[in-house]
Motif scaffolding. Structure first.
Motif, PDB file in Angstrom:
ATOM      1  N   ARG A 213       9.870 -10.442  66.928  1.00 13.22           N
ATOM      2  CA  ARG A 213      11.241  -9.919  66.961  1.00 13.22           C
ATOM      3  C   ARG A 213      11.915 -10.030  65.597  1.00 13.22           C
ATOM      4  N   LEU A 214      11.564 -11.080  64.836  1.00 11.10           N
ATOM      5  CA  LEU A 214      12.087 -11.179  63.474  1.00 11.10           C
ATOM      6  C   LEU A 214      11.529 -10.065  62.604  1.00 11.10           C
ATOM      7  N   ALA A 215      10.238  -9.769  62.758  1.00 11.21           N
ATOM      8  CA  ALA A 215       9.635  -8.681  61.982  1.00 11.21           C
ATOM      9  C   ALA A 215      10.280  -7.342  62.334  1.00 11.21           C
ATOM     10  N   LYS A 216      10.552  -7.133  63.622  1.00  5.81           N
ATOM     11  CA  LYS A 216      11.181  -5.879  64.045  1.00  5.81           C
ATOM     12  C   LYS A 216      12.589  -5.762  63.492  1.00  5.81           C
ATOM     13  N   GLU A 217      13.325  -6.885  63.480  1.00  7.88           N
ATOM     14  CA  GLU A 217      14.676  -6.871  62.939  1.00  7.88           C
ATOM     15  C   GLU A 217      14.666  -6.559  61.448  1.00  7.88           C
ATOM     16  N   ALA A 218      13.698  -7.133  60.712  1.00  2.00           N
ATOM     17  CA  ALA A 218      13.604  -6.873  59.276  1.00  2.00           C
ATOM     18  C   ALA A 218      13.291  -5.409  59.002  1.00  2.00           C
ATOM     19  N   GLU A 219      12.399  -4.815  59.777  1.00  2.00           N
ATOM     20  CA  GLU A 219      12.077  -3.399  59.590  1.00  2.00           C
ATOM     21  C   GLU A 219      13.294  -2.516  59.868  1.00  2.00           C
ATOM     22  N   LYS A 220      14.073  -2.863  60.909  1.00  5.45           N
ATOM     23  CA  LYS A 220      15.251  -2.069  61.232  1.00  5.45           C
ATOM     24  C   LYS A 220      16.274  -2.116  60.096  1.00  5.45           C
ATOM     25  N   VAL A 221      16.465  -3.312  59.513  1.00  2.15           N
ATOM     26  CA  VAL A 221      17.443  -3.449  58.428  1.00  2.15           C
ATOM     27  C   VAL A 221      16.987  -2.663  57.200  1.00  2.15           C
ATOM     28  N   VAL A 222      15.702  -2.727  56.855  1.00  4.99           N
ATOM     29  CA  VAL A 222      15.200  -2.024  55.668  1.00  4.99           C
ATOM     30  C   VAL A 222      15.277  -0.514  55.858  1.00  4.99           C
ATOM     31  N   LYS A 223      14.984  -0.049  57.057  1.00  2.00           N
ATOM     32  CA  LYS A 223      15.055   1.400  57.306  1.00  2.00           C
ATOM     33  C   LYS A 223      16.486   1.928  57.207  1.00  2.00           C
ATOM     34  N   SER A 224      17.463   1.027  57.305  1.00  2.00           N
ATOM     35  CA  SER A 224      18.866   1.462  57.207  1.00  2.00           C
ATOM     36  C   SER A 224      19.359   1.549  55.765  1.00  2.00           C
ATOM     37  N   LEU A 225      18.482   1.287  54.793  1.00  2.00           N
ATOM     38  CA  LEU A 225      18.880   1.420  53.385  1.00  2.00           C
ATOM     39  C   LEU A 225      19.240   2.873  53.080  1.00  2.00           C
ATOM     40  N   PRO A 226      20.197   3.093  52.208  1.00  2.00           N
ATOM     41  CA  PRO A 226      20.618   4.478  51.908  1.00  2.00           C
ATOM     42  C   PRO A 226      19.556   5.210  51.083  1.00  2.00           C
ATOM     43  N   ARG A 227      19.683   6.503  51.052  1.00  2.00           N
ATOM     44  CA  ARG A 227      18.784   7.321  50.247  1.00  2.00           C
ATOM     45  C   ARG A 227      19.067   7.101  48.764  1.00  2.00           C
ATOM     46  N   MET A 228      18.009   7.018  47.977  1.00  2.00           N
ATOM     47  CA  MET A 228      18.143   6.707  46.557  1.00  2.00           C
ATOM     48  C   MET A 228      17.616   7.871  45.711  1.00  2.00           C
ATOM     49  N   LYS A 229      17.884   7.773  44.452  1.00  2.00           N
ATOM     50  CA  LYS A 229      17.300   8.716  43.501  1.00  2.00           C
ATOM     51  C   LYS A 229      15.882   8.240  43.199  1.00  2.00           C
ATOM     52  N   PRO A 230      14.848   9.066  43.401  1.00  2.00           N
ATOM     53  CA  PRO A 230      13.464   8.593  43.273  1.00  2.00           C
ATOM     54  C   PRO A 230      13.145   8.102  41.867  1.00  2.00           C
ATOM     55  N   GLY A 231      12.123   7.248  41.797  1.00  2.00           N
ATOM     56  CA  GLY A 231      11.671   6.706  40.526  1.00  2.00           C
ATOM     57  C   GLY A 231      10.747   7.664  39.802  1.00  2.00           C
ATOM     58  N   LYS A 232      10.537   7.406  38.518  1.00  2.00           N
ATOM     59  CA  LYS A 232       9.678   8.256  37.697  1.00  2.00           C
ATOM     60  C   LYS A 232       8.722   7.401  36.885  1.00  2.00           C
ATOM     61  N   GLN A 233       7.542   7.974  36.672  1.00  2.00           N
ATOM     62  CA  GLN A 233       6.517   7.343  35.842  1.00  2.00           C
ATOM     63  C   GLN A 233       5.950   8.422  34.919  1.00  2.00           C
ATOM     64  N   ARG A 234       6.049   8.199  33.612  1.00  2.00           N
ATOM     65  CA  ARG A 234       5.618   9.179  32.613  1.00  2.00           C
ATOM     66  C   ARG A 234       6.350  10.509  32.779  1.00  2.00           C
ATOM     67  N   GLY A 235       7.615  10.402  33.169  1.00  2.00           N
ATOM     68  CA  GLY A 235       8.434  11.598  33.321  1.00  2.00           C
ATOM     69  C   GLY A 235       8.228  12.358  34.604  1.00  2.00           C
ATOM     70  N   LYS A 236       7.357  11.877  35.519  1.00  2.00           N
ATOM     71  CA  LYS A 236       7.080  12.561  36.770  1.00  2.00           C
ATOM     72  C   LYS A 236       7.567  11.707  37.941  1.00  2.00           C
ATOM     73  N   THR A 237       8.105  12.404  38.946  1.00  2.00           N
ATOM     74  CA  THR A 237       8.594  11.720  40.140  1.00  2.00           C
ATOM     75  C   THR A 237       7.409  11.150  40.926  1.00  2.00           C
ATOM     76  N   VAL A 238       7.509   9.856  41.272  1.00  2.00           N
ATOM     77  CA  VAL A 238       6.400   9.186  41.970  1.00  2.00           C
ATOM     78  C   VAL A 238       6.963   8.360  43.125  1.00  2.00           C
ATOM     79  N   LYS A 239       6.041   7.915  43.978  1.00  2.00           N
ATOM     80  CA  LYS A 239       6.396   6.984  45.045  1.00  2.00           C
ATOM     81  C   LYS A 239       6.402   5.559  44.479  1.00  2.00           C
TER      82      LYS A 239
END
Length: 238
Positions: free
Chosen positions: A200-226
């Protein structure tokens, strides 16, 4: 008046002789008893038993021997030759030499297509341009934006996580939860995984992280990456 005895019938006259004769006879009988043994009979009996055992072993050995396998059948003397009806096309190698009368055509420019470099998921710790959390755009340097994002994520988790859940589960002491998630090329939170002392703690942590707002994606060598992000959550239950 003293009684007179005939000296010829007096037995004490030869008592020493009889004593010596008796000792000699007894000594002879004892010596014969010591020297007499039954070795010959015992040896003969043991030799007979050994011969019987050898005969049994020889019989068993003869019974265990198997006859050799029969020889393989002889190969046939007549060998049939099968004609190959398939026709094999011969490869003709044309000459590459040119003559004076041959016209050489000019080759147009060859276009070289560059293959796009594929970059796998990059950890947040080594990303060149970290994802930008809403509100961190005000910082100009990459290091300040990276630090701002980490602080914003921690504040979000501290505000949203239900710490009373551990008390409801009868847990006490320090509780550690490890969460891993990915910020994809569109800035969305995906691939959330967690590990905790209780499901239940793991489920609660996943729920909180999924509620993070949308961000501007990161870049590596000038290209958008995960970008992968590791988030440890530690709190103490009193």
């Amino acid at each position: 008046m003293e009684a007179k005895k005939n000296p010829d019938v007096d037995l004490r006259k030869n008592s020493f002789f009889y004593l010596a004769l008796g000792l000699a006879l007894v000594t002879f009988l004892i010596w014969q008893g010591i020297e007499w043994t039954a070795y010959d009979k015992v040896a003969k009996q043991e030799a007979a038993e050994m011969l019987e055992d050898d005969e049994e072993e020889m019989i068993m050995t003869q019974q265990l021997q198997q006859p050799p396998p029969p020889p393989p059948p002889p190969a046939p003397e007549i060998i049939e030759v099968v004609e190959d009806e398939e026709e094999v096309e011969e490869t003709v190698i044309e000459s590459t030499e040119t003559t004076e009368d041959e016209v050489i055509e000019e080759v147009e420019d060859v276009e070289v297509v560059e293959e796009e470099e594929v970059i796998e998921d990059v950890p947040f710790s080594i990303i060149e341009d970290a994802p930008i959390f809403p509100g961190c755009e005000k910082y100009s340097s990459k290091a300040e934006r990276k630090k701002c994002m980490s602080e914003k994520v921690q504040k979000h988790v501290n505000r949203k996580f239900n710490t009373e859940l551990a008390s409801d589960l009868d847990l006490d002491g320090i509780q550690k939860i490890y969460v891993v998630f990915t910020i994809d090329k569109q800035g969305n939170i995906t691939g959330v995984r967690s590990r905790a002392p209780h499901p239940r703690l793991a489920k609660e942590a996943e729920k909180v992280v999924k509620s993070l707002p949308r961000m501007k994606p990161g870049k590596q060598r000038g290209k958008t990456v995960k970008v992968t992000y590791n988030l440890p959550i530690v709190f103490k239950v009193q």
